[in-house]
Design a protein around this motif. Structure first.
Motif, PDB file in Angstrom:
ATOM      1  N   VAL A  64       0.837  -1.208   0.000  1.00 48.03           N
ATOM      2  CA  VAL A  64       0.000   0.000   0.000  1.00 48.03           C
ATOM      3  C   VAL A  64       0.868   1.252   0.000  1.00 48.03           C
ATOM      4  CG1 VAL A  64      -1.689   1.324   1.338  1.00 48.03           C
ATOM      5  CG2 VAL A  64      -1.950  -1.146   1.112  1.00 48.03           C
ATOM      6  N   TYR A  65       1.895   1.271   0.844  1.00 47.91           N
ATOM      7  CA  TYR A  65       2.777   2.445   0.910  1.00 47.91           C
ATOM      8  C   TYR A  65       3.475   2.691  -0.431  1.00 47.91           C
ATOM      9  CZ  TYR A  65       2.271   1.922   6.027  1.00 47.91           C
ATOM     10  OH  TYR A  65       1.777   1.812   7.304  1.00 47.91           O
ATOM     11  N   GLU A  66       3.932   1.617  -1.073  1.00 46.05           N
ATOM     12  CA  GLU A  66       4.616   1.757  -2.362  1.00 46.05           C
ATOM     13  C   GLU A  66       3.646   2.231  -3.451  1.00 46.05           C
ATOM     14  OE1 GLU A  66       6.500  -2.011  -3.006  1.00 46.05           O
ATOM     15  OE2 GLU A  66       8.346  -1.405  -1.950  1.00 46.05           O
ATOM     16  N   GLN A  67       2.408   1.739  -3.393  1.00 47.14           N
ATOM     17  CA  GLN A  67       1.391   2.184  -4.358  1.00 47.14           C
ATOM     18  C   GLN A  67       1.152   3.681  -4.215  1.00 47.14           C
ATOM     19  OE1 GLN A  67      -2.477   0.351  -3.856  1.00 47.14           O
ATOM     20  NE2 GLN A  67      -3.460   1.903  -5.129  1.00 47.14           N
ATOM     21  N   ILE A  68       1.083   4.151  -2.968  1.00 49.40           N
ATOM     22  CA  ILE A  68       0.874   5.583  -2.724  1.00 49.40           C
ATOM     23  C   ILE A  68       2.054   6.387  -3.270  1.00 49.40           C
ATOM     24  CG2 ILE A  68       0.739   7.356  -0.916  1.00 49.40           C
ATOM     25  CD1 ILE A  68      -0.823   5.244   0.758  1.00 49.40           C
ATOM     26  N   GLN A  69       3.273   5.880  -3.069  1.00 47.99           N
ATOM     27  CA  GLN A  69       4.456   6.576  -3.563  1.00 47.99           C
ATOM     28  C   GLN A  69       4.465   6.662  -5.095  1.00 47.99           C
ATOM     29  OE1 GLN A  69       7.381   8.081  -1.820  1.00 47.99           O
ATOM     30  NE2 GLN A  69       5.552   8.218  -0.538  1.00 47.99           N
ATOM     31  N   GLU A  70       3.954   5.610  -5.740  1.00 50.71           N
ATOM     32  CA  GLU A  70       3.884   5.612  -7.208  1.00 50.71           C
ATOM     33  C   GLU A  70       2.839   6.610  -7.711  1.00 50.71           C
ATOM     34  OE1 GLU A  70       3.140   1.678  -8.573  1.00 50.71           O
ATOM     35  OE2 GLU A  70       5.015   0.859  -7.783  1.00 50.71           O
ATOM     36  N   GLU A  71       1.694   6.646  -7.012  1.00 50.62           N
ATOM     37  CA  GLU A  71       0.597   7.507  -7.452  1.00 50.62           C
ATOM     38  C   GLU A  71       0.801   8.961  -7.043  1.00 50.62           C
ATOM     39  OE1 GLU A  71      -2.890   5.717  -5.797  1.00 50.62           O
ATOM     40  OE2 GLU A  71      -2.862   4.009  -7.187  1.00 50.62           O
ATOM     41  N   HIS A  72       1.515   9.166  -5.907  1.00 51.37           N
ATOM     42  CA  HIS A  72       1.729  10.520  -5.384  1.00 51.37           C
ATOM     43  C   HIS A  72       3.199  10.684  -5.004  1.00 51.37           C
ATOM     44  CE1 HIS A  72      -2.679  10.815  -5.059  1.00 51.37           C
ATOM     45  NE2 HIS A  72      -2.644   9.627  -4.471  1.00 51.37           N
ATOM     46  N   GLU A  84      14.573   5.007   3.170  1.00 48.53           N
ATOM     47  CA  GLU A  84      14.695   6.044   4.185  1.00 48.53           C
ATOM     48  C   GLU A  84      14.121   7.382   3.739  1.00 48.53           C
ATOM     49  OE1 GLU A  84      18.643   6.385   5.653  1.00 48.53           O
ATOM     50  OE2 GLU A  84      18.745   4.311   6.372  1.00 48.53           O
ATOM     51  N   ASN A  85      14.069   7.629   2.453  1.00 52.70           N
ATOM     52  CA  ASN A  85      13.588   8.936   1.987  1.00 52.70           C
ATOM     53  C   ASN A  85      12.061   9.038   1.941  1.00 52.70           C
ATOM     54  OD1 ASN A  85      13.191   7.210  -0.161  1.00 52.70           O
ATOM     55  ND2 ASN A  85      13.824   8.688  -1.730  1.00 52.70           N
ATOM     56  N   VAL A  86      11.360   7.960   2.290  1.00 51.47           N
ATOM     57  CA  VAL A  86       9.895   7.984   2.323  1.00 51.47           C
ATOM     58  C   VAL A  86       9.442   8.628   3.628  1.00 51.47           C
ATOM     59  CG1 VAL A  86       7.777   6.608   2.333  1.00 51.47           C
ATOM     60  CG2 VAL A  86       9.683   5.947   0.854  1.00 51.47           C
ATOM     61  N   ASP A  87       8.624   9.656   3.539  1.00 52.75           N
ATOM     62  CA  ASP A  87       8.105  10.358   4.720  1.00 52.75           C
ATOM     63  C   ASP A  87       6.871   9.607   5.225  1.00 52.75           C
ATOM     64  OD1 ASP A  87       7.376  12.097   6.695  1.00 52.75           O
ATOM     65  OD2 ASP A  87       6.774  13.725   5.352  1.00 52.75           O
TER      66      ASP A  87
END
Length: 285
Positions: free
Chosen positions: A73-81, A111-114
């Motif tokens: 889910v977190y990776e999907q959010i990073q891809e979309e936003h 590490e760079n994911v907030d």
């Protein structure tokens, strides 16, 4: 403007239309029921759950999402936003390992994911309302650290009680003994439960008769809230909205209602309290 995406889990009991409206990502817990493994709220609805629970000889068990479920889910959010902050709010760590699983997932991200993970210290819409509040603040561009402060403040202001219709499921789940359950059933005892500051469910009072129990719940809210004026209220029911509407009618005789939400008490809490439970969550308007 800061862009923050809100993540929670299915125990927040947020109505689907409300989650969609605010762009909230809901990660389902898993229900083991009669040899089947089912995603809560995805592969089994609240009505299906309570209908099956009525006939079950053994209680279902639940399991939290795996860290890998959260990572997806977190990776999907990073891809979309790209570059968005993520605020992940979950059921009390005192009731489930769901929060811990999200923390492990955080450690697996780059590490760079907030990414901020919050223990709500609550259950059902008791923290679902915090999640919705967080999503509204996020849509206004508020920074994550300020949203977390606002959510914590609302958690302290919010009051909640669960009215349990039967002692059967508390007994089946090992919360009370069989003799106490039988005695309580004969006396028509209706327990009123709440959640403490550590996120643990506890018994507030045991009242004889449902009508008296409803009246006592309202008394408790009046004691907790004082002369608050307008209130927001959410009522959770066990796939029987008529019971929630009846409680709202009683409540409106004592408070002026602003925002009103009707929702289902989900399978995780429902497996411990059973059909007929009413969960009421009140916070200042």
């Amino acid at each position: 403007m800061t862009h923050t995406v809100i993540v929670t889990d299915s125990t927040a009991d947020i109505p689907e239309e409300l989650a969609k409206k605010h762009g909230i990502h809901v990660v389902p817990l898993r229900l083991q029921f009669g040899g089947e493994s089912l995603l809560d709220g995805v592969e089994i609805s609240a009505k299906e759950f309570y209908d099956r629970l009525d006939k079950a000889t053994e209680l279902p068990t639940t399991s939290q999402p795996s860290p890998a479920d959260y990572v997806r889910v977190y990776e999907q959010i990073q891809e979309e936003h790209p570059g968005a902050s993520i605020l992940s709010i979950h059921i009390s760590s005192g009731l489930s390992g769901t929060y811990q699983s999200a923390l492990i997932a955080k450690s697996m991200m780059e590490e760079n994911v907030d990414l901020t993970v919050v223990d709500s210290l609550s259950a059902s819409y008791g923290f679902g309302l915090l999640v919705v509040h967080a999503a509204r603040l996020a849509s206004q561009g508020m920074a994550v650290e300020d949203i977390v402060i606002a959510v914590e403040q609302l958690r302290k202001e919010r009051k909640l009680y669960f009215l349990v219709d039967t002692l059967e499921y508390l007994q089946k789940g090992g919360r009370i003994g069989k003799a106490a359950a039988l005695f309580g059933t004969l006396l028509n005892i209706k327990p009123i439960l709440s959640i403490d500051q550590e996120g643990i469910i506890y018994a507030v009072e045991k009242v004889r008769g449902r009508n008296k129990a409803v009246a006592r719940m309202i008394e408790l809210f009046k004691q907790d809230l004082g002369n608050i004026g307008k209130i927001n209220v959410a009522v959770g029911h066990t796939a029987n909205p008529a019971t929630a509407e009846s409680f709202l009618t009683e409540l409106s005789g004592h408070f002026e209602l602003e925002e009103v939400v009707l929702t289902n008490v989900g399978s995780v809490v429902g497996s411990h309290v059973g059909r007929g439970t009413i969960a009421v969550f009140i916070w200042p308007a």
